[in-house]
Design a protein around this motif. Sequence first.
Motif, PDB file in Angstrom:
ATOM      1  N   LEU A  82       0.864  -1.183   0.000  1.00  0.00           N
ATOM      2  CA  LEU A  82       0.000   0.000   0.000  1.00  0.00           C
ATOM      3  C   LEU A  82       0.896   1.227   0.000  1.00  0.00           C
ATOM      4  CD1 LEU A  82      -2.683   1.559   0.289  1.00  0.00           C
ATOM      5  CD2 LEU A  82      -2.521   1.172   2.766  1.00  0.00           C
ATOM      6  N   VAL A  83       0.702   2.068  -1.024  1.00  0.00           N
ATOM      7  CA  VAL A  83       1.527   3.253  -1.192  1.00  0.00           C
ATOM      8  C   VAL A  83       0.623   4.455  -1.429  1.00  0.00           C
ATOM      9  CG1 VAL A  83       3.348   4.314  -2.593  1.00  0.00           C
ATOM     10  CG2 VAL A  83       3.343   1.848  -2.227  1.00  0.00           C
ATOM     11  N   SER A  84       0.971   5.567  -0.790  1.00  0.00           N
ATOM     12  CA  SER A  84       0.309   6.847  -1.060  1.00  0.00           C
ATOM     13  C   SER A  84       1.399   7.818  -1.499  1.00  0.00           C
ATOM     14  CB  SER A  84      -0.413   7.361   0.182  1.00  0.00           C
ATOM     15  OG  SER A  84       0.505   7.858   1.127  1.00  0.00           O
ATOM     16  N   PRO A  85       1.029   8.992  -1.996  1.00  0.00           N
ATOM     17  CA  PRO A  85       2.073   9.948  -2.391  1.00  0.00           C
ATOM     18  C   PRO A  85       3.005  10.333  -1.245  1.00  0.00           C
ATOM     19  CG  PRO A  85      -0.018  10.601  -3.325  1.00  0.00           C
ATOM     20  CD  PRO A  85      -0.298   9.462  -2.372  1.00  0.00           C
ATOM     21  N   GLU A  86       2.502  10.286  -0.016  1.00  0.00           N
ATOM     22  CA  GLU A  86       3.308  10.696   1.136  1.00  0.00           C
ATOM     23  C   GLU A  86       4.283   9.626   1.616  1.00  0.00           C
ATOM     24  OE1 GLU A  86      -0.223  10.755   1.507  1.00  0.00           O
ATOM     25  OE2 GLU A  86      -0.357  12.803   0.774  1.00  0.00           O
ATOM     26  N   VAL A 116      -1.750  -1.496  -3.999  1.00  0.00           N
ATOM     27  CA  VAL A 116      -2.741  -0.423  -3.919  1.00  0.00           C
ATOM     28  C   VAL A 116      -1.992   0.903  -3.960  1.00  0.00           C
ATOM     29  CG1 VAL A 116      -4.540   0.674  -2.537  1.00  0.00           C
ATOM     30  CG2 VAL A 116      -4.387  -1.823  -2.624  1.00  0.00           C
ATOM     31  N   LEU A 117      -2.350   1.722  -4.948  1.00  0.00           N
ATOM     32  CA  LEU A 117      -1.820   3.077  -5.069  1.00  0.00           C
ATOM     33  C   LEU A 117      -2.959   4.006  -4.676  1.00  0.00           C
ATOM     34  CD1 LEU A 117      -0.084   2.609  -8.527  1.00  0.00           C
ATOM     35  CD2 LEU A 117       0.946   2.386  -6.262  1.00  0.00           C
ATOM     36  N   ALA A 118      -2.876   4.556  -3.480  1.00  0.00           N
ATOM     37  CA  ALA A 118      -3.975   5.353  -2.932  1.00  0.00           C
ATOM     38  C   ALA A 118      -3.702   6.844  -3.079  1.00  0.00           C
ATOM     39  CB  ALA A 118      -4.175   5.017  -1.452  1.00  0.00           C
ATOM     40  N   GLU A 119      -4.753   7.611  -3.381  1.00  0.00           N
ATOM     41  CA  GLU A 119      -4.630   9.070  -3.409  1.00  0.00           C
ATOM     42  C   GLU A 119      -4.216   9.568  -2.033  1.00  0.00           C
ATOM     43  OE1 GLU A 119      -8.424  10.524  -4.678  1.00  0.00           O
ATOM     44  OE2 GLU A 119      -8.142   9.791  -6.725  1.00  0.00           O
ATOM     45  N   LYS A 120      -4.917   9.087  -1.018  1.00  0.00           N
ATOM     46  CA  LYS A 120      -4.583   9.329   0.391  1.00  0.00           C
ATOM     47  C   LYS A 120      -4.864   8.044   1.135  1.00  0.00           C
ATOM     48  CE  LYS A 120      -5.135  14.164   1.436  1.00  0.00           C
ATOM     49  NZ  LYS A 120      -5.651  15.141   2.347  1.00  0.00           N
ATOM     50  N   ALA A 121      -4.014   7.712   2.076  1.00  0.00           N
ATOM     51  CA  ALA A 121      -4.218   6.534   2.910  1.00  0.00           C
ATOM     52  C   ALA A 121      -3.693   6.843   4.302  1.00  0.00           C
ATOM     53  CB  ALA A 121      -3.495   5.327   2.328  1.00  0.00           C
ATOM     54  N   ILE A 122      -4.494   6.485   5.300  1.00  0.00           N
ATOM     55  CA  ILE A 122      -4.130   6.728   6.692  1.00  0.00           C
ATOM     56  C   ILE A 122      -4.484   5.475   7.489  1.00  0.00           C
ATOM     57  CG2 ILE A 122      -4.481   8.216   8.720  1.00  0.00           C
ATOM     58  CD1 ILE A 122      -5.760  10.280   6.779  1.00  0.00           C
ATOM     59  N   GLY A 163      -9.294   7.118  -2.496  1.00  0.00           N
ATOM     60  CA  GLY A 163      -9.376   6.832  -3.920  1.00  0.00           C
ATOM     61  C   GLY A 163      -8.060   6.279  -4.385  1.00  0.00           C
ATOM     62  N   GLY A 164      -7.972   5.964  -5.656  1.00  0.00           N
ATOM     63  CA  GLY A 164      -6.751   5.424  -6.213  1.00  0.00           C
ATOM     64  C   GLY A 164      -7.050   4.187  -7.030  1.00  0.00           C
ATOM     65  N   PHE A 165      -6.077   3.257  -7.063  1.00  0.00           N
ATOM     66  CA  PHE A 165      -6.189   2.048  -7.861  1.00  0.00           C
ATOM     67  C   PHE A 165      -5.672   0.859  -7.070  1.00  0.00           C
ATOM     68  CE2 PHE A 165      -5.654   5.559 -10.748  1.00  0.00           C
ATOM     69  CZ  PHE A 165      -6.630   5.313 -11.717  1.00  0.00           C
TER      70      PHE A 165
END
Length: 137
Positions: free
Chosen positions: A9-13, A78-84, A66-68
């Motif tokens: 699981l990866v987000s931009p941050e 999982v490439l997430a727009e935001k993930a926490i 969101g994301g893919f």
Amino acid sequence: MADTMQFDLVSPERRLASVPANLVQIPGADGDMTAMPDHAPTITTLRPGLLRVEGPDGQSEYVVTGGFAEIGAGAITVLAEKAIPVNEVTRAHLDELIADARAAHDAAKDSTDANSIVDDAAKLLADMEALGDHMSL
């Protein structure tokens, strides 16, 4: 059948997870889906919701906006727009996500673009509010 698959699981941050998993529940845009080892290859977009991962080391939950998700041979990415991580989510986080969704909805209503953009923004806002209700925040 393999017992586990690689889950990332990866987000931009940041990278939030890179673990073996037995099961991943994904909030797909077309409905929730559960992926297990040897799942058929699939790519899906995400809607705001909870992503749950079960593995040998226990269970983890993440809020995604969101994301893919790509389910492939022995792996889910999982490439997430935001993930926490759920255990890090505060009411302030949720209020910020809802405010962003509300601003997108208001901007869509004020634009001259097609109604589908307004509908998409309204759905995003409803999903974010429902997520808050689900998490009891």
